[in-house]
Design a protein around this motif. Structure first.
Motif, PDB file in Angstrom:
ATOM      1  N   VAL A 121       0.891  -1.366   0.123  1.00  0.00           N
ATOM      2  CA  VAL A 121      -0.062   0.074  -0.043  1.00  0.00           C
ATOM      3  C   VAL A 121       0.694   1.188  -0.017  1.00  0.00           C
ATOM      4  CG1 VAL A 121      -1.623   1.462   1.469  1.00  0.00           C
ATOM      5  CG2 VAL A 121      -2.258  -0.991   1.041  1.00  0.00           C
ATOM      6  N   ALA A 122       1.839   1.223   0.749  1.00  0.00           N
ATOM      7  CA  ALA A 122       2.594   2.453   1.020  1.00  0.00           C
ATOM      8  C   ALA A 122       3.517   2.884  -0.458  1.00  0.00           C
ATOM      9  CB  ALA A 122       3.900   2.205   2.052  1.00  0.00           C
ATOM     10  N   ARG A 123       3.962   1.831  -1.117  1.00  0.00           N
ATOM     11  CA  ARG A 123       4.534   1.956  -2.342  1.00  0.00           C
ATOM     12  C   ARG A 123       3.678   2.233  -3.285  1.00  0.00           C
ATOM     13  NH1 ARG A 123       8.806  -3.388  -2.445  1.00  0.00           N
ATOM     14  NH2 ARG A 123      10.495  -2.282  -1.354  1.00  0.00           N
ATOM     15  N   ALA A 124       2.535   1.765  -3.232  1.00  0.00           N
ATOM     16  CA  ALA A 124       1.433   1.997  -4.258  1.00  0.00           C
ATOM     17  C   ALA A 124       1.091   3.698  -4.098  1.00  0.00           C
ATOM     18  CB  ALA A 124       0.020   1.431  -4.162  1.00  0.00           C
ATOM     19  N   ALA A 125       0.762   4.075  -3.068  1.00  0.00           N
ATOM     20  CA  ALA A 125       0.302   5.240  -2.581  1.00  0.00           C
ATOM     21  C   ALA A 125       1.400   6.294  -2.968  1.00  0.00           C
ATOM     22  CB  ALA A 125      -0.078   5.490  -1.200  1.00  0.00           C
ATOM     23  N   THR A 126       2.552   6.007  -2.583  1.00  0.00           N
ATOM     24  CA  THR A 126       3.665   7.105  -2.851  1.00  0.00           C
ATOM     25  C   THR A 126       4.436   7.015  -3.970  1.00  0.00           C
ATOM     26  OG1 THR A 126       5.480   5.736  -1.739  1.00  0.00           O
ATOM     27  CG2 THR A 126       4.163   6.994  -0.346  1.00  0.00           C
ATOM     28  N   GLY A 127       4.441   5.977  -4.807  1.00  0.00           N
ATOM     29  CA  GLY A 127       5.192   5.799  -6.169  1.00  0.00           C
ATOM     30  C   GLY A 127       6.585   5.516  -5.710  1.00  0.00           C
ATOM     31  N   ARG A 128       6.970   5.323  -4.393  1.00  0.00           N
ATOM     32  CA  ARG A 128       8.335   5.111  -3.778  1.00  0.00           C
ATOM     33  C   ARG A 128       8.603   3.479  -3.420  1.00  0.00           C
ATOM     34  NH1 ARG A 128       8.856  10.070   0.232  1.00  0.00           N
ATOM     35  NH2 ARG A 128       8.261  11.901  -1.180  1.00  0.00           N
ATOM     36  N   SER A 129       9.812   3.172  -3.421  1.00  0.00           N
ATOM     37  CA  SER A 129      10.208   1.749  -2.989  1.00  0.00           C
ATOM     38  C   SER A 129      10.771   1.264  -1.899  1.00  0.00           C
ATOM     39  CB  SER A 129      10.939   1.295  -4.227  1.00  0.00           C
ATOM     40  OG  SER A 129      12.112   2.053  -4.632  1.00  0.00           O
ATOM     41  N   ALA A 130      11.337   2.664  -1.342  1.00  0.00           N
ATOM     42  CA  ALA A 130      12.397   2.064  -0.236  1.00  0.00           C
ATOM     43  C   ALA A 130      11.662   1.940   1.168  1.00  0.00           C
ATOM     44  CB  ALA A 130      13.542   3.183   0.115  1.00  0.00           C
ATOM     45  N   VAL A 131      12.093   1.314   2.148  1.00  0.00           N
ATOM     46  CA  VAL A 131      11.363   1.260   3.338  1.00  0.00           C
ATOM     47  C   VAL A 131      12.525   1.118   4.541  1.00  0.00           C
ATOM     48  CG1 VAL A 131       9.800  -0.044   4.992  1.00  0.00           C
ATOM     49  CG2 VAL A 131       9.596  -0.102   2.421  1.00  0.00           C
ATOM     50  N   ILE A 132      12.201   1.924   5.685  1.00  0.00           N
ATOM     51  CA  ILE A 132      12.995   2.032   6.910  1.00  0.00           C
ATOM     52  C   ILE A 132      12.322   1.209   8.163  1.00  0.00           C
ATOM     53  CG2 ILE A 132      14.497   3.247   8.368  1.00  0.00           C
ATOM     54  CD1 ILE A 132      14.558   5.495   6.155  1.00  0.00           C
ATOM     55  N   ALA A 133      13.215   0.262   8.439  1.00  0.00           N
ATOM     56  CA  ALA A 133      12.683  -0.358   9.631  1.00  0.00           C
ATOM     57  C   ALA A 133      13.910  -0.109  10.855  1.00  0.00           C
ATOM     58  CB  ALA A 133      12.751  -1.790   9.621  1.00  0.00           C
ATOM     59  N   PHE A 134      13.982  -1.065  11.967  1.00  0.00           N
ATOM     60  CA  PHE A 134      14.781  -0.597  13.115  1.00  0.00           C
ATOM     61  C   PHE A 134      15.295  -1.736  13.587  1.00  0.00           C
ATOM     62  CE2 PHE A 134      11.907   3.168  12.844  1.00  0.00           C
ATOM     63  CZ  PHE A 134      13.097   4.116  13.287  1.00  0.00           C
ATOM     64  N   ASN A 135      16.562  -1.967  14.081  1.00  0.00           N
ATOM     65  CA  ASN A 135      17.421  -2.815  14.628  1.00  0.00           C
ATOM     66  C   ASN A 135      16.371  -3.643  15.776  1.00  0.00           C
ATOM     67  OD1 ASN A 135      19.077  -2.294  13.106  1.00  0.00           O
ATOM     68  ND2 ASN A 135      20.671  -1.140  14.622  1.00  0.00           N
ATOM     69  N   GLY A 136      16.540  -4.777  15.857  1.00  0.00           N
ATOM     70  CA  GLY A 136      15.826  -5.505  16.915  1.00  0.00           C
ATOM     71  C   GLY A 136      14.370  -5.736  16.624  1.00  0.00           C
ATOM     72  N   ALA A 137      13.842  -5.377  15.527  1.00  0.00           N
ATOM     73  CA  ALA A 137      12.462  -5.314  15.050  1.00  0.00           C
ATOM     74  C   ALA A 137      12.028  -6.829  14.637  1.00  0.00           C
ATOM     75  CB  ALA A 137      12.116  -4.551  13.924  1.00  0.00           C
ATOM     76  N   PHE A 138      10.904  -6.965  14.776  1.00  0.00           N
ATOM     77  CA  PHE A 138      10.275  -8.304  14.222  1.00  0.00           C
ATOM     78  C   PHE A 138       8.856  -8.094  13.433  1.00  0.00           C
ATOM     79  CE2 PHE A 138       7.758 -12.309  13.984  1.00  0.00           C
ATOM     80  CZ  PHE A 138       8.638 -12.937  13.261  1.00  0.00           C
ATOM     81  N   HIS A 139       8.966  -8.389  12.062  1.00  0.00           N
ATOM     82  CA  HIS A 139       8.080  -8.130  11.373  1.00  0.00           C
ATOM     83  C   HIS A 139       7.424  -9.228  10.548  1.00  0.00           C
ATOM     84  CE1 HIS A 139       7.975  -3.852  12.315  1.00  0.00           C
ATOM     85  NE2 HIS A 139       9.422  -3.821  11.818  1.00  0.00           N
ATOM     86  N   GLY A 140       7.940 -10.538  10.729  1.00  0.00           N
ATOM     87  CA  GLY A 140       7.519 -11.577  10.139  1.00  0.00           C
ATOM     88  C   GLY A 140       8.593 -12.664   9.495  1.00  0.00           C
ATOM     89  N   ARG A 141       7.764 -13.642   8.935  1.00  0.00           N
ATOM     90  CA  ARG A 141       8.959 -14.591   8.266  1.00  0.00           C
ATOM     91  C   ARG A 141       8.919 -14.702   6.893  1.00  0.00           C
ATOM     92  NH1 ARG A 141       7.603 -17.044  13.683  1.00  0.00           N
ATOM     93  NH2 ARG A 141       9.622 -17.828  14.682  1.00  0.00           N
ATOM     94  N   THR A 142       8.015 -14.032   6.288  1.00  0.00           N
ATOM     95  CA  THR A 142       7.859 -13.808   4.896  1.00  0.00           C
ATOM     96  C   THR A 142       8.989 -13.202   4.229  1.00  0.00           C
ATOM     97  OG1 THR A 142       6.667 -12.073   5.004  1.00  0.00           O
ATOM     98  CG2 THR A 142       5.518 -14.162   4.680  1.00  0.00           C
ATOM     99  N   MET A 143       9.244 -13.355   3.077  1.00  0.00           N
ATOM    100  CA  MET A 143      10.666 -12.588   2.437  1.00  0.00           C
ATOM    101  C   MET A 143      10.694 -11.000   2.773  1.00  0.00           C
ATOM    102  SD  MET A 143      12.210 -14.994   1.495  1.00  0.00           S
ATOM    103  CE  MET A 143      13.707 -14.131   0.712  1.00  0.00           C
ATOM    104  N   MET A 144       9.530 -10.163   2.590  1.00  0.00           N
ATOM    105  CA  MET A 144       9.768  -8.782   3.128  1.00  0.00           C
ATOM    106  C   MET A 144       9.704  -8.512   4.445  1.00  0.00           C
ATOM    107  SD  MET A 144      10.135  -5.769   2.409  1.00  0.00           S
ATOM    108  CE  MET A 144       9.764  -5.540   0.791  1.00  0.00           C
ATOM    109  N   GLY A 145       8.950  -9.583   5.268  1.00  0.00           N
ATOM    110  CA  GLY A 145       9.036  -9.642   6.731  1.00  0.00           C
ATOM    111  C   GLY A 145      10.279  -9.749   7.047  1.00  0.00           C
ATOM    112  N   MET A 146      11.336 -10.906   6.698  1.00  0.00           N
ATOM    113  CA  MET A 146      12.492 -10.926   7.080  1.00  0.00           C
ATOM    114  C   MET A 146      13.336  -9.960   6.941  1.00  0.00           C
ATOM    115  SD  MET A 146      13.297 -14.952   6.237  1.00  0.00           S
ATOM    116  CE  MET A 146      12.760 -15.091   4.583  1.00  0.00           C
ATOM    117  N   ALA A 147      13.163  -9.172   5.671  1.00  0.00           N
ATOM    118  CA  ALA A 147      14.013  -8.191   5.120  1.00  0.00           C
ATOM    119  C   ALA A 147      13.978  -6.907   6.205  1.00  0.00           C
ATOM    120  CB  ALA A 147      13.635  -7.646   3.804  1.00  0.00           C
ATOM    121  N   LEU A 148      12.816  -6.791   6.789  1.00  0.00           N
ATOM    122  CA  LEU A 148      12.266  -5.678   7.576  1.00  0.00           C
ATOM    123  C   LEU A 148      12.684  -6.148   8.977  1.00  0.00           C
ATOM    124  CD1 LEU A 148       8.892  -4.835   6.603  1.00  0.00           C
ATOM    125  CD2 LEU A 148      10.806  -3.265   6.089  1.00  0.00           C
ATOM    126  N   THR A 149      12.933  -7.468   9.425  1.00  0.00           N
ATOM    127  CA  THR A 149      13.180  -7.729  10.717  1.00  0.00           C
ATOM    128  C   THR A 149      14.597  -7.576  11.157  1.00  0.00           C
ATOM    129  OG1 THR A 149      11.766  -9.430  10.887  1.00  0.00           O
ATOM    130  CG2 THR A 149      13.609  -9.826  12.194  1.00  0.00           C
TER     131      THR A 149
END
Length: 423
Positions: A121-149
Motif C-alpha cells: 500500500v505504501a509503495r502504491a500510494a507514494t510511488g516510492r520503493s524504499a522502506v526503513i525499519a529498526f534494529n531489533g524489530a520483528f515483522h514476520g517470516r515472509t521474505m519482506m518480513g524477514m528483510a524488515l526484521t
C-alpha cells in the motif's frame, strides 16, 4: 492414554524441523490462563500463544460468536461473495484506531501478511520503493518480513537474498546506550548517506518491540518520526501485531504517544485465538492499490471476524485496558521483589501495561541467554509456560491473558521465582 513422549516421536517423524517447539509437552485442552497436556498435567500460561490470548483461552463470548457463525457461513472467500461480518469488523477497526480521519481496512491472516500489504500500500500510494525499519524489530517470516526484521538468528540465517531497498536504523534503548536522540540522529544520517528521502515510501516501527525485547520507544521519539515522515512525504507504519488490543493498557500502544500513524498492522489478539490480521489506514492510502491487487483467499473469514468482534466487546465490557495496567503493576512489583531478595541476576525490569519483561545477567553483568533458556525449561517442567526473547536472548517476557486472576498470576510468579532460585 497418549503420552507426551509418544507425541514427540510422532512430531519428529512428521513435522518439519524448522517449526521449532519451546516445550515437548502437548496441549490437549485449555481454559482462560491454564492449559492441560495430553497426560493431564496443568500449566499456567504466561505465553498466551505469544500474545494471541489477551482475553484468555476459549473466552465464552468468543466461543459463542464462533459457534453461531459456524452454523451460518464458514467460507465463500470475501473476494468471491462478500459477507456482513467482514464489513462490520472493518467498520469497528476504523472506529477504534487512532485518528478522526476517514479510514479503510483490509483483513488478512497473519501479522506478516499485514506487514507485506502495508508495504504494498505504501509503495502504491507514494510511488516510492524504499522502506526503513529498526534494529531489533520483528515483522514476520515472509521474505519482506524477514528483510524488515532487525535480528539475524534464527529468522534470517540461510534465507537470503532479501528484497532490496530495506534499511535499518537503531531503535532507542537507553539501557544499552542508545538514546532517542542517538536513534534519531542515525535515522537522519541514513537519509543523507544511504537513501534519498524522496525514495522512501515508509518507515515501519513497533511502538513496543515484541520479539526484540519489549523495549518501548519514547513518545518524543515517535513524535519526531511523525514529523520526519511529514517533512519528506514518507508514510508512518506502526506495527501493533503484538502490542495491540489492550496489551499495553491502551487498545493500541501508539496511543501512549499521541501520534497518529498513516497505517497500522495488527493480528495476534485481534480475534481471541482465531487466525486473523488487519491493515488499517487512511482511506485514500488504502485505496491506492487497484482492484484485485491486494487480498487473500482466507483473509477475514466469517468465523474469525465474528471472533474479533466478540473479542473487542470483551475488552470493552470487562475493562481490560485498566486490567492490563493492574496486571503490569502486579508482575513488575514481584520482579522487583525477586531482585531485592537475592536474585541479583534480574535486571532492567520494564512494562507497558501488561506487556512486562526483565533481563537476566551473569555475575559479570553480561546478558545471560543460557540462564534465560534454563529458566524457561525449568519453569515449564514445573507447570509454567514462559517465553524468552530479545536481541541477546536474555529477556524473559510475560504475556499472560489479561483475564487471569491475581491469584493465578501470583502462582505463576511463584513458580518462576522458585525455578530461578534453583538454577
Amino acid at each position: 492414554m497418549t503420552t507426551n513422549q509418544e507425541m514427540q516421536a510422532r512430531r519428529e517423524a512428521a513435522v518439519a524441523r524448522g517449526a521449532a517447539n519451546i516445550t515437548q509437552f502437548y496441549a490437549e485442552k485449555a481454559s482462560n490462563a491454564e492449559v492441560w497436556d495430553v497426560e493431564g498435567n496443568r500449566y499456567i500460561d504466561f505465553a498466551g500463544g505469544i500474545g494471541v490470548l489477551n482475553v484468555g483461552h476459549l473466552h465464552p463470548k468468543v466461543v459463542a460468536a464462533v459457534e453461531n457463525q459456524l452454523h451460518q457461513l464458514m467460507h465463500t472467500c470475501f473476494h468471491v461473495m462478500p459477507y456482513e461480518p467482514y464489513v462490520a469488523l472493518a467498520e469497528k477497526l476504523n472506529s477504534i484506531t487512532p485518528g478522526d480521519h476517514a479510514k479503510k481496512t483490509l483483513l488478512l491472516n497473519t501479522g506478516a501478511e499485514a506487514v507485506e500489504n502495508a508495504v504494498k500500500v505504501a509503495r502504491a500510494a507514494t510511488g516510492r520503493s524504499a522502506v526503513i525499519a529498526f534494529n531489533g524489530a520483528f515483522h514476520g517470516r515472509t521474505m519482506m518480513g524477514m528483510a524488515l526484521t532487525g535480528k539475524v538468528a534464527p529468522y534470517k540465517v540461510g534465507f537470503g537474498p532479501f528484497p532490496a531497498e530495506v534499511y535499518h536504523a537503531p531503535y532507542p534503548n537507553d539501557y544499552y546506550g542508545v538514546s532517542a536522540q542517538d536513534s534519531l540522529a542515525a535515522l537522519h544520517g541514513l537519509l543523507k548517506t544511504d537513501v534519498d528521502p524522496t525514495r522512501v515510501a515508509a518507515i515501519i516501527i513497533e511502538p513496543v518491540q515484541g520479539e526484540g525485547g519489549f523495549y518501548q520507544a519514547p513518545a518524543e521519539f515517535m513524535q519526531a518520526i511523525r514529523e520526519l515522515c511529514d517533512e519528506h512525504g514518507i508514510l508512518m507504519i506502526v506495527d501493533e501485531v503484538q502490542s495491540g488490543f489492550a496489551r499495553t493498557g491502551k487498545m493500541f500502544a501508539i496511543e501512549h504517544t499521541g501520534v497518529i500513524p498513516d497505517l497500522i498492522t495488527m493480528a495476534k489478539s485481534l480475534a481471541g485465538g482465531m487466525t486473523l490480521s488487519a491493515l488499517v489506514g487512511k482511506a485514500e492510502l488504502m485505496d491506492a492499490p487497484g482492484p484485485g491487487s491486494v487480498g487473500s483467499t482466507y483473509g477475514g473469514s466469517p468465523m474469525a471476524c465474528a471472533a474479533a468482534l466478540a473479542t473487542i466487546e470483551v475488552i470493552e465490557e470487562e475493562g481490560l485496558l485498566a486490567r492490563s495496567q493492574a496486571v503490569g503493576e502486579l508482575i513488575t512489583s514481584r520482579f522487583l521483589a525477586m531482585k531485592e531478595n537475592g536474585l541479583s541476576c534480574i535486571g532492567h525490569i520494564r512494562a507497558a501495561g501488561g506487556m512486562v519483561a526483565c533481563e537476566l545477567f551473569d555475575t559479570q553483568g553480561q546478558p545471560d541467554a543460557e540462564k534465560a533458556r534454563q529458566l524457561v525449561a525449568k519453569a515449564t517442567a514445573s507447570g509454567l509456560l514462559l517465553l524468552s526473547c530479545g536481541t541477546y536472548g536474555n529477556t524473559i517476557r510475560v504475556l499472560v491473558p489479561l483475564t487471569a486472576s491475581d491469584a493465578l498470576i501470583e502462582e505463576g510468579l511463584d513458580i518462576m521465582e522458585q525455578s530461578l532460585r534453583s538454577l
